[in-house]
Write a protein that holds these residues in place. Structure first.
Motif, short mmCIF file in Angstrom:
data_model
loop_
_atom_site.label_atom_id
_atom_site.label_comp_id
_atom_site.label_asym_id
_atom_site.label_seq_id
_atom_site.Cartn_x
_atom_site.Cartn_y
_atom_site.Cartn_z
N HIS A 62 -6.58 -2.02 2.44
CA HIS A 62 -6.74 -0.56 2.59
C HIS A 62 -8.11 -0.18 3.11
O HIS A 62 -8.32 0.96 3.51
N ARG A 108 -2.69 -6.60 0.78
CA ARG A 108 -2.51 -5.18 1.07
C ARG A 108 -3.88 -4.56 1.34
O ARG A 108 -4.54 -4.06 0.44
N ASN A 145 -0.91 -4.20 5.73
CA ASN A 145 -0.46 -3.74 4.43
C ASN A 145 0.89 -4.34 4.05
O ASN A 145 1.83 -3.62 3.75
N VAL A 166 -7.21 1.32 -5.73
CA VAL A 166 -7.22 0.97 -4.31
C VAL A 166 -8.61 1.22 -3.73
O VAL A 166 -9.08 2.36 -3.70
N THR A 204 -8.52 -3.75 -1.59
CA THR A 204 -7.10 -3.89 -1.88
C THR A 204 -6.79 -3.13 -3.16
O THR A 204 -7.70 -2.70 -3.87
N PRO A 205 -5.52 -2.99 -3.53
CA PRO A 205 -5.19 -2.40 -4.83
C PRO A 205 -5.68 -3.26 -6.00
O PRO A 205 -5.82 -2.77 -7.11
N THR A 258 -12.75 4.44 -4.22
CA THR A 258 -11.41 4.05 -4.62
C THR A 258 -10.59 5.29 -4.96
O THR A 258 -11.14 6.39 -5.07
N ASN A 259 -9.31 5.10 -5.21
CA ASN A 259 -8.51 6.24 -5.61
C ASN A 259 -8.82 6.70 -7.03
O ASN A 259 -8.38 7.75 -7.45
N GLN A 292 -4.35 1.64 9.49
CA GLN A 292 -4.97 0.36 9.19
C GLN A 292 -6.47 0.43 9.47
O GLN A 292 -6.89 1.01 10.47
N ASN A 310 -10.82 1.67 -0.68
CA ASN A 310 -10.53 2.00 0.71
C ASN A 310 -11.73 2.41 1.55
O ASN A 310 -11.59 2.60 2.75
#
Length: 142
Positions: free
Chosen positions: A50, A48, A19, A91, A66-67, A110-111, A2, A93
């Motif tokens: 991240h 959620r 999350n 996501v 968040t996503p 992000t991803n 977290q 993060n």
């Protein structure tokens, strides 16, 4: 894991994110160095969390990844607004302050890659234009 962040000018102010795991879902805030926690989720449609980042020194201007994209508060978590231009970034993060052409920006990891949003005195979610002239920067093509 977290995310946990503390205000530089007042380390008693701490935010952490959950999350969707019951009691810690969304953003929790402490103003007494973690002894007591309160949920600060008004306006936070996606709980959620991240990533978290305190933009200012006092913990009033905070962004949450968040996503669904990035949410922003200017009132210490009293209310959150979705930065619509970050929808579809994946996501979110990680965050960092930086500049593009001398103008301050918030960089969002992000991803899906790296995005950026101009930092101005007004809320990021209400600023026009929301994204710089290069709204999406793929770190793998730089």
């Amino acid at each position: 894991m977290q995310p946990v962040v503390a205000a530089a000018a007042n380390p008693d102010v701490i935010y952490t994110g959950g999350n969707n795991n019951a009691a810690s879902s969304g953003v929790l805030k402490s103003i007494d160095f973690g002894r007591h926690w309160v949920k600060v989720n008004r306006g936070l449609a996606d709980t959620r969390i991240h990533g978290l980042y305190i933009v200012d020194q006092h913990g009033e201007h905070v962004v949450a990844g968040t996503p669904s994209g990035v949410y922003e508060t200017l009132d210490s978590g009293g209310s959150w607004t979705h930065i619509a231009q970050t929808r579809g970034w994946g996501v979110a993060n990680s965050f960092r302050n930086g500049s593009i052409g001398g103008a301050p920006h918030l960089f969002v990891g992000t991803n899906a890659g790296l995005g950026n949003v101009p930092l101005v005195e007004t809320p990021l979610a209400r600023e026009v234009p929301m994204i710089s002239t290069q709204p999406w920067c793929d770190p793998f093509r730089v």
